[in-house]
Each structure stands twice: as structure tokens, then as C-alpha cells.
Design a protein around this motif. Structure first.
Motif, PDB file in Angstrom:
ATOM      1  N   ILE A 215      17.572  -1.494   2.533  1.00 17.16           N
ATOM      2  CA  ILE A 215      16.270  -1.314   1.898  1.00 17.16           C
ATOM      3  C   ILE A 215      15.256  -2.326   2.416  1.00 17.16           C
ATOM      4  O   ILE A 215      14.092  -1.987   2.651  1.00 17.16           O
TER       5      ILE A 215
ATOM      6  N   PHE B  51       9.620   0.353  -2.549  1.00 13.69           N
ATOM      7  CA  PHE B  51      10.711  -0.329  -1.851  1.00 13.69           C
ATOM      8  C   PHE B  51      10.783  -1.787  -2.296  1.00 13.69           C
ATOM      9  O   PHE B  51      11.873  -2.323  -2.531  1.00 13.69           O
TER      10      PHE B  51
ATOM     11  N   GLY C 139      13.795  -1.169   5.590  1.00 12.38           N
ATOM     12  CA  GLY C 139      12.818  -0.112   5.346  1.00 12.38           C
ATOM     13  C   GLY C 139      11.488  -0.672   4.898  1.00 12.38           C
ATOM     14  O   GLY C 139      10.423  -0.230   5.360  1.00 12.38           O
ATOM     15  N   GLU C 140      11.529  -1.672   4.011  1.00 10.60           N
ATOM     16  CA  GLU C 140      10.290  -2.298   3.542  1.00 10.60           C
ATOM     17  C   GLU C 140       9.572  -2.985   4.692  1.00 10.60           C
ATOM     18  O   GLU C 140       8.334  -2.900   4.815  1.00 10.60           O
TER      19      GLU C 140
ATOM     20  N   MET D 199      11.125   6.759   5.545  1.00 16.02           N
ATOM     21  CA  MET D 199      11.179   6.016   4.289  1.00 16.02           C
ATOM     22  C   MET D 199      10.503   6.796   3.155  1.00 16.02           C
ATOM     23  O   MET D 199      10.979   6.824   2.017  1.00 16.02           O
TER      24      MET D 199
ATOM     25  N   LEU E   4       7.878  -0.309   6.856  1.00 14.30           N
ATOM     26  CA  LEU E   4       6.680   0.200   6.186  1.00 14.30           C
ATOM     27  C   LEU E   4       5.526  -0.791   6.327  1.00 14.30           C
ATOM     28  O   LEU E   4       4.376  -0.400   6.563  1.00 14.30           O
TER      29      LEU E   4
ATOM     30  N   ILE F 186      19.177   2.438   2.008  1.00 11.92           N
ATOM     31  CA  ILE F 186      17.945   2.962   1.435  1.00 11.92           C
ATOM     32  C   ILE F 186      18.191   4.056   0.401  1.00 11.92           C
ATOM     33  O   ILE F 186      17.360   4.270  -0.483  1.00 11.92           O
TER      34      ILE F 186
ATOM     35  N   ASN G 122       9.667   5.842  11.266  1.00 16.30           N
ATOM     36  CA  ASN G 122      10.262   5.192  10.099  1.00 16.30           C
ATOM     37  C   ASN G 122       9.387   5.305   8.861  1.00 16.30           C
ATOM     38  O   ASN G 122       9.898   5.373   7.736  1.00 16.30           O
TER      39      ASN G 122
ATOM     40  N   ARG H 107       5.839   1.577   0.101  1.00 19.19           N
ATOM     41  CA  ARG H 107       6.262   0.186   0.289  1.00 19.19           C
ATOM     42  C   ARG H 107       6.355  -0.548  -1.049  1.00 19.19           C
ATOM     43  O   ARG H 107       7.264  -1.358  -1.265  1.00 19.19           O
TER      44      ARG H 107
END
Length: 302
Positions: A235, A266, A238-239, A180, A242, A279, A176, A263
């Protein structure tokens, strides 16, 4: 093979996986804090229950798909959690994306009570989770993994053994982090191309068959061209992933400067109102920064 499964965590991915298992002939008893998620399982032919205790009762197979480490700890190790309620020999299959230390901690506590644990994060979209075309990473004792595979087979086309409990979480975090970063750079580059005057559709058509392409670019950016930022992977998730990667790097004294910058961006996207969107909405953030872009990439659907 036991066809009765308890499934805890019926969100976007978990709910689809539970529905897929029902379609594959399993009897699924599911629980989620969200009543709407429980109803979705009922609509798919499963049974919804009102607590973890009711879900686990009488089941030798328990699968979980949970949003973060705190949810995993509460669900497994909290008062009236899975570890307390499950009977010895029960097979626990966790499909969440969390840090490896949390997974190892859960695994250790579960094994102390003679429970089997398999660490199984997944790679793929909600569409893949419903179609049974996920990639699944599997960590745990080889005998436990072998017992879990018939259930995972219903959800996936690819299953890969990674080692002990926790190892699959490491692989998923690394995956990931890569994904990302790819989406962020692709968004920045695509916005630059449009800013320079190339029509968005033409730019996509060329890049989607060129060396810079990726799975996420090909599959997500065609939605963005239509102004479709409906979440396949939000999103904020994803953050979170990260942050897991950066945290793992800090623990191992392995620098992750690029992931730290990704990050931050994001987080900026979340601060600019893109929470809840896919994302690929990072592309819109870049477009918003350039109000005089000559070719519109598409308006956000509300």
C-alpha cells in the motif's frame, strides 16, 4: 553480448529480476543495503558484494531497481555513485518507478560522461519478475534501447518503446494511477456488495467475469477472500506512486482531483495499520468500517 551484469537494488522486485537473470545464464554481481537481500541473490546463484563500487567495477552493464527518487539520485549521482564510478560507454538500465524529471536529470549527467542510459520501469508482480513475464516500458536513444533489449528480454514478455529518457517513467506513473484507482473503487464496491448480503465468494465469481473486472480485481481479490494480504505491491508503494502522478500533474498544470482523493484514502489505510500489506488490503479497511457486515471477507493473516 556481455553476460556480466551489475545489479543494484535487490528488493522484492529487483531481487527477483536479478535471480531471473542468473537463471537465464547471466553472471550477476548484486548490491543492496539489506544483507538479507544480498543473501537471497547468493542463494539464487549470483554474487553479492558490499558496495556500489564493488558492483560496478569491471562491468559494462549496470541495472538498478530502487524504491524512490531520493534513492535513485543517491545511487547514481551521490559520492561514489554509479555515474562517478562507471567507465565511458557503460550501459545503465534503470527499472525503478520514479518521476520523469529525476530520470532525465540522471540521464543528462550520465551522458555528459559518455554513459548510455535507458529508462525502463516495469509493470507486473513479484511473481512476474521471477518468471520473466513483466511488461517493460523503454525510454532512451534508440541505439541504447537496442543494446538493452537482450537483457530486458530475459525479464519480460512485452517491451514497448516510449520515446526519450523520462518518457517511460511518465507512462508507468499513468499506469499506476489507473491501477491504484481501480483497486480502491473495486474494494469500495465489493465491500458494498458484501454489506448488502451477497456471499463474498459468489460476488467474486460473478464480478470476475463481468464488465467491472480488471487485472487487479481478478488476481488480487481471490487472495483477499482467503484472508491473504501478503504484499505483492505494498500500500505504501501505491501511495508513493499516486504522489508521483499528482506531482507530475501539478508541474504540468494538469488537475488530478480523482487521484488526489485516491491518495488520501491510501494514506488513511496506512494510518489504520495496513502498512506492509498488499494494496488489496484496502478491502479490509472498508470492512473494518462496517463492523456489522453480514458475510466475512476473511481475516488478515499475520
Amino acid at each position: 553480448m556481455n553476460k556480466a551484469i551489475a545489479f543494484i537494488g535487490l528488493g522484492q522486485m529487483g531481487g527477483n529480476m536479478a535471480a531471473r537473470l542468473v537463471e537465464f545464464g547471466f553472471t550477476v554481481s548484486g548490491y543492496d543495503l539489506n544483507p538479507a537481500a544480498r543473501q537471497n541473490l547468493v542463494d539464487a546463484g549470483g554474487q553479492a558484494v558490499g558496495s556500489i563500487e564493488q558492483a560496478v567495477a569491471g562491468h559494462d552493464i549496470v541495472m538498478t531497481s530502487l524504491p524512490d527518487p531520493s534513492a535513485v539520485l543517491a545511487t547514481y549521482l551521490g559520492k561514489e555513485g554509479i555515474v562517478e564510478l562507471a567507465t565511458p560507454g557503460c550501459l545503465l538500465i534503470d527499472l525503478s518507478t520514479i518521476d520523469p524529471d529525476t530520470m532525465r536529470h540522471v540521464g543528462t549527467k550520465a551522458k555528459e560522461l559518455k554513459l548510455r542510459v535507458v529508462d525502463c520501469p516495469v509493470s507486473g508482480s513479484p511473481k512476474d519478475s521471477r518468471a520473466g513475464t513483466l511488461t517493460i516500458m523503454m525510454g532512451g536513444d534508440e541505439e541504447d534501447v537496442r543494446l538493452a533489449e537482450p537483457y530486458l528480454e530475459a525479464l519480460s514478455t512485452t517491451r514497448l518503446f516510449t520515446g526519450d529518457v523520462g518518457s517511460a517513467k511518465v507512462v508507468k506513473i499513468v499506469n499506476n494511477m489507473m491501477a491504484m484507482g481501480n483497486v480502491l473503487i473495486a474494494s469500495e464496491a465489493f465491500a458494498l456488495g458484501v454489506k448488502a448480503g451477497v456471499a463474498p465468494q459468489l460476488l467474486y465469481d460473478v464480478l470476475s467475469v463481468s464488465g467491472g473486472r480488471s487485472h487487479h480485481f481478478v488476481n488480487r481479490f481471490k487472495n483477499a477472500l482467503q484472508g491473504n494480504f501478503d504484499p505483492g505491491f505494498k500500500i505504501e508503494l501505491g501511495e508513493k506512486d499516486l504522489a508521483l502522478g499528482i506531482g507530475l500533474g501539478e508541474m504540468l498544470n494538469q488537475p488530478t482531483p480523482a487521484a488526489s482523493i485516491v491518495r488520501q484514502l491510501f494514506s488513511q489505510a496506512l494510518g489504520e495499520g495496513l502498512r506492509g500489506r498488499d494494496i488489496v488490503a484496502l478491502l479490509q479497511m472498508y470492512q473494518n468500517w462496517s463492523s456489522d457486515t453480514p458475510n466475512s471477507i476473511g481475516e488478515t493473516r499475520q
